[in-house]
Design a protein around this motif. Structure first.
Motif, PDB file in Angstrom:
ATOM      1  N   GLU A 188       0.833  -1.207   0.000  1.00  0.00           N
ATOM      2  CA  GLU A 188       0.000   0.000   0.000  1.00  0.00           C
ATOM      3  C   GLU A 188       0.868   1.257   0.000  1.00  0.00           C
ATOM      4  O   GLU A 188       0.587   2.230  -0.702  1.00  0.00           O
ATOM      5  CB  GLU A 188      -0.930  -0.008   1.219  1.00  0.00           C
ATOM      6  CG  GLU A 188      -1.966   1.092   1.195  1.00  0.00           C
ATOM      7  CD  GLU A 188      -2.976   0.975   2.318  1.00  0.00           C
ATOM      8  OE1 GLU A 188      -3.665   1.976   2.578  1.00  0.00           O
ATOM      9  OE2 GLU A 188      -3.072  -0.103   2.939  1.00  0.00           O
ATOM     10  N   THR A 189       1.939   1.235   0.802  1.00  0.00           N
ATOM     11  CA  THR A 189       2.865   2.371   0.855  1.00  0.00           C
ATOM     12  C   THR A 189       3.632   2.523  -0.448  1.00  0.00           C
ATOM     13  O   THR A 189       3.724   3.620  -1.021  1.00  0.00           O
ATOM     14  CB  THR A 189       3.855   2.199   2.015  1.00  0.00           C
ATOM     15  OG1 THR A 189       3.166   2.383   3.251  1.00  0.00           O
ATOM     16  CG2 THR A 189       5.001   3.188   1.922  1.00  0.00           C
ATOM     17  N   MET A 190       4.196   1.432  -0.947  1.00  0.00           N
ATOM     18  CA  MET A 190       5.065   1.529  -2.122  1.00  0.00           C
ATOM     19  C   MET A 190       4.296   1.933  -3.376  1.00  0.00           C
ATOM     20  O   MET A 190       4.856   2.598  -4.264  1.00  0.00           O
ATOM     21  CB  MET A 190       5.802   0.207  -2.345  1.00  0.00           C
ATOM     22  CG  MET A 190       6.790  -0.144  -1.230  1.00  0.00           C
ATOM     23  SD  MET A 190       7.945   1.194  -0.827  1.00  0.00           S
ATOM     24  CE  MET A 190       8.814   1.369  -2.389  1.00  0.00           C
ATOM     25  N   GLU A 191       3.042   1.577  -3.466  1.00  0.00           N
ATOM     26  CA  GLU A 191       2.263   1.992  -4.629  1.00  0.00           C
ATOM     27  C   GLU A 191       2.104   3.507  -4.679  1.00  0.00           C
ATOM     28  O   GLU A 191       1.963   4.088  -5.761  1.00  0.00           O
ATOM     29  CB  GLU A 191       0.897   1.297  -4.635  1.00  0.00           C
ATOM     30  CG  GLU A 191       0.963  -0.202  -4.907  1.00  0.00           C
ATOM     31  CD  GLU A 191       1.549  -0.537  -6.279  1.00  0.00           C
ATOM     32  OE1 GLU A 191       1.348   0.253  -7.229  1.00  0.00           O
ATOM     33  OE2 GLU A 191       2.209  -1.600  -6.398  1.00  0.00           O
ATOM     34  N   THR A 192       2.135   4.180  -3.529  1.00  0.00           N
ATOM     35  CA  THR A 192       2.032   5.648  -3.540  1.00  0.00           C
ATOM     36  C   THR A 192       3.260   6.302  -4.150  1.00  0.00           C
ATOM     37  O   THR A 192       3.191   7.443  -4.612  1.00  0.00           O
ATOM     38  CB  THR A 192       1.830   6.220  -2.121  1.00  0.00           C
ATOM     39  OG1 THR A 192       3.038   6.077  -1.341  1.00  0.00           O
ATOM     40  CG2 THR A 192       0.671   5.548  -1.404  1.00  0.00           C
ATOM     41  N   VAL A 193       4.385   5.583  -4.176  1.00  0.00           N
ATOM     42  CA  VAL A 193       5.612   6.149  -4.744  1.00  0.00           C
ATOM     43  C   VAL A 193       5.449   6.416  -6.239  1.00  0.00           C
ATOM     44  O   VAL A 193       6.111   7.297  -6.800  1.00  0.00           O
ATOM     45  CB  VAL A 193       6.820   5.229  -4.468  1.00  0.00           C
ATOM     46  CG1 VAL A 193       8.102   5.798  -5.060  1.00  0.00           C
ATOM     47  CG2 VAL A 193       6.993   5.030  -2.959  1.00  0.00           C
ATOM     48  N   ARG A 194       4.555   5.710  -6.878  1.00  0.00           N
ATOM     49  CA  ARG A 194       4.321   5.926  -8.314  1.00  0.00           C
ATOM     50  C   ARG A 194       3.759   7.328  -8.567  1.00  0.00           C
ATOM     51  O   ARG A 194       3.792   7.820  -9.705  1.00  0.00           O
ATOM     52  CB  ARG A 194       3.369   4.862  -8.866  1.00  0.00           C
ATOM     53  CG  ARG A 194       3.862   3.435  -8.660  1.00  0.00           C
ATOM     54  CD  ARG A 194       3.037   2.418  -9.425  1.00  0.00           C
ATOM     55  NE  ARG A 194       3.303   1.072  -8.930  1.00  0.00           N
ATOM     56  CZ  ARG A 194       4.387   0.353  -9.220  1.00  0.00           C
ATOM     57  NH1 ARG A 194       5.312   0.857 -10.018  1.00  0.00           N
ATOM     58  NH2 ARG A 194       4.553  -0.861  -8.711  1.00  0.00           N
ATOM     59  N   ASN A 195       3.255   7.963  -7.521  1.00  0.00           N
ATOM     60  CA  ASN A 195       2.721   9.325  -7.673  1.00  0.00           C
ATOM     61  C   ASN A 195       3.805  10.397  -7.654  1.00  0.00           C
ATOM     62  O   ASN A 195       3.524  11.568  -7.923  1.00  0.00           O
ATOM     63  CB  ASN A 195       1.725   9.628  -6.544  1.00  0.00           C
ATOM     64  CG  ASN A 195       0.540   8.692  -6.535  1.00  0.00           C
ATOM     65  OD1 ASN A 195       0.138   8.185  -7.583  1.00  0.00           O
ATOM     66  ND2 ASN A 195      -0.032   8.462  -5.364  1.00  0.00           N
ATOM     67  N   CYS A 196       5.026  10.012  -7.328  1.00  0.00           N
ATOM     68  CA  CYS A 196       6.119  10.990  -7.218  1.00  0.00           C
ATOM     69  C   CYS A 196       6.384  11.639  -8.578  1.00  0.00           C
ATOM     70  O   CYS A 196       6.548  10.949  -9.584  1.00  0.00           O
ATOM     71  CB  CYS A 196       7.386  10.309  -6.711  1.00  0.00           C
ATOM     72  SG  CYS A 196       8.820  11.412  -6.616  1.00  0.00           S
ATOM     73  N   ILE A 197       6.448  12.971  -8.592  1.00  0.00           N
ATOM     74  CA  ILE A 197       6.726  13.709  -9.829  1.00  0.00           C
ATOM     75  C   ILE A 197       8.129  14.322  -9.796  1.00  0.00           C
ATOM     76  O   ILE A 197       8.466  15.167 -10.628  1.00  0.00           O
ATOM     77  CB  ILE A 197       5.671  14.793 -10.082  1.00  0.00           C
ATOM     78  CG1 ILE A 197       5.641  15.812  -8.923  1.00  0.00           C
ATOM     79  CG2 ILE A 197       4.297  14.161 -10.292  1.00  0.00           C
ATOM     80  CD1 ILE A 197       4.732  17.011  -9.191  1.00  0.00           C
ATOM     81  N   ASP A 198       8.936  13.901  -8.811  1.00  0.00           N
ATOM     82  CA  ASP A 198      10.315  14.367  -8.696  1.00  0.00           C
ATOM     83  C   ASP A 198      10.397  15.890  -8.584  1.00  0.00           C
ATOM     84  O   ASP A 198      11.279  16.531  -9.163  1.00  0.00           O
ATOM     85  CB  ASP A 198      11.143  13.878  -9.891  1.00  0.00           C
ATOM     86  CG  ASP A 198      12.648  13.932  -9.625  1.00  0.00           C
ATOM     87  OD1 ASP A 198      13.026  14.128  -8.458  1.00  0.00           O
ATOM     88  OD2 ASP A 198      13.426  13.800 -10.579  1.00  0.00           O
TER      89      ASP A 198
END
Length: 340
Positions: free
Chosen positions: A298-308
């Motif tokens: 659940e946590t790691m899937e939120t990393v896909r939202n990172c726009i750097d």
């Protein structure tokens, strides 16, 4: 409990104090039980901060009626006089007291922050006035930057310095601590468990117990954790070859490029759960990759939202390249997921 001087303040405190962040996870009665247990066991120094959610309020309720039995340290993140005084007054209200034993500008790590703190109309102006009024007994300071901490010590303005020190962050012992001792300052040691990355609390505390004048501030949220800390700091400074080998194992595992879970990077505008995602590498090693995927999905899937965007990196007191590390952890997570 062994007592040590809090620098030149004239205050004696227990060699191990109580870090106030973990009690925010407890309800008021649970927090009161742990805090009272710590005081009963001989811990006298309780460290919190205005920004630690309801930590101050929980200490205030618990220590009402026994204020003279404890030494309370709290902090402000404000750099301007008016805002710092407002936070001080709020802390006094929350802590149900008319004075704070040790008040600390918090996380002063950049030259511009020190300049603002000491400038006319800066927070230091207000704190010196509050000290003259009896609202503050002593003024300390905290930092996460070794270079800046040494500059803060050299100013001669502060009674104490609070700085991270633990098995994997030992740099302060070479210069900062000797300089603080020479200046007669109290040395408060935060992050004794490296932000929770050291999962052997006894080892972490035994490592720091070897320094006779450090005032170590482990965060506790159970009576058992309190008992462990009190036992170690009431006894001799034991350190075995086995301890040294295990400590080296942590250094090899973590290096210097790891998250201390201070959470200054948050919140993320994109909803990335930065703190927990930054722990994935260690979680995968300790749990096994397969279990880590299940535990952290659940946590790691939120990393896909990172726009750097890099906003998190600008807030990190350890100057970690957070977006880069998140990308590395996501790639590791994806490889573990694909292997299932």
């Amino acid at each position: 409990m062994r007592l040590v001087p809090l620098g030149k303040t004239g205050i004696q405190v227990s060699a191990v104090g109580f870090g106030g962040i973990p009690i925010i996870r407890l309800d008021f009665e649970e927090a009161a039980q742990v805090l009272r247990h710590a005081a009963d066991k001989g811990i006298t120094l309780f460290d919190t901060a205005n920004r630690y959610a309801d930590s101050e309020e929980k200490m205030g309720r618990t220590f009402a009626g026994m204020r003279d039995k404890v030494v309370i340290a709290t902090k402000t993140g404000q750099r301007a006089a008016k805002a710092a005084m407002e936070e001080l007054e709020l802390s006094l209200t929350r802590l149900k007291t008319d004075y704070i034993d040790l008040y600390q500008p918090h996380q002063v790590s950049q030259p511009a922050e020190l300049d603002a703190l000491l400038a006319p109309g800066g927070a230091m102006e207000a704190l010196v006035r509050a000290r003259a009024q009896g609202k503050v007994r002593s003024i300390g300071i905290t930092s996460h930057s070794l270079e800046m901490a040494r500059k803060l010590v050299a100013t001669g303005l502060f009674a104490t310095i609070q700085f991270p020190c633990n098995i994997v962050e030992t740099e302060a012992a070479a210069h900062l601590f000797p300089e603080a001792r020479a200046a007669g300052m109290g040395i408060l040691c935060m992050k004794p468990f490296a932000g929770g990355m050291l999962d052997d609390g006894g080892l972490a505390l035994r490592f720091l117990r070897r320094e006779p004048d450090l005032i170590v501030l482990p965060g506790c949220d159970t009576a058992a954790q309190v008992d462990q800390a009190v036992e170690i700091f009431s006894g001799e400074a034991a350190w075995s070859e086995e301890d040294a080998a295990k400590a080296q194992g942590y250094r090899d595992e973590l290096g210097s490029r790891f998250c201390r879970r201070c959470e200054y990077c948050q919140p993320c505008p994109q909803g990335v759960r930065i703190t927990y995602a930054m722990m994935y590498r260690v979680v995968a090693k300790r749990m096994s990759p397969a279990k880590a995927v299940q535990f952290a999905s659940e946590t790691m899937e939120t990393v896909r939202n990172c726009i750097d965007c890099g906003e998190c990196a600008t807030r990190c007191p350890y100057n970690l390249p957070i977006p880069e590390m998140l990308a590395e952890h996501l790639a590791m997570y994806d490889s573990h997921k694909a292997a299932q």
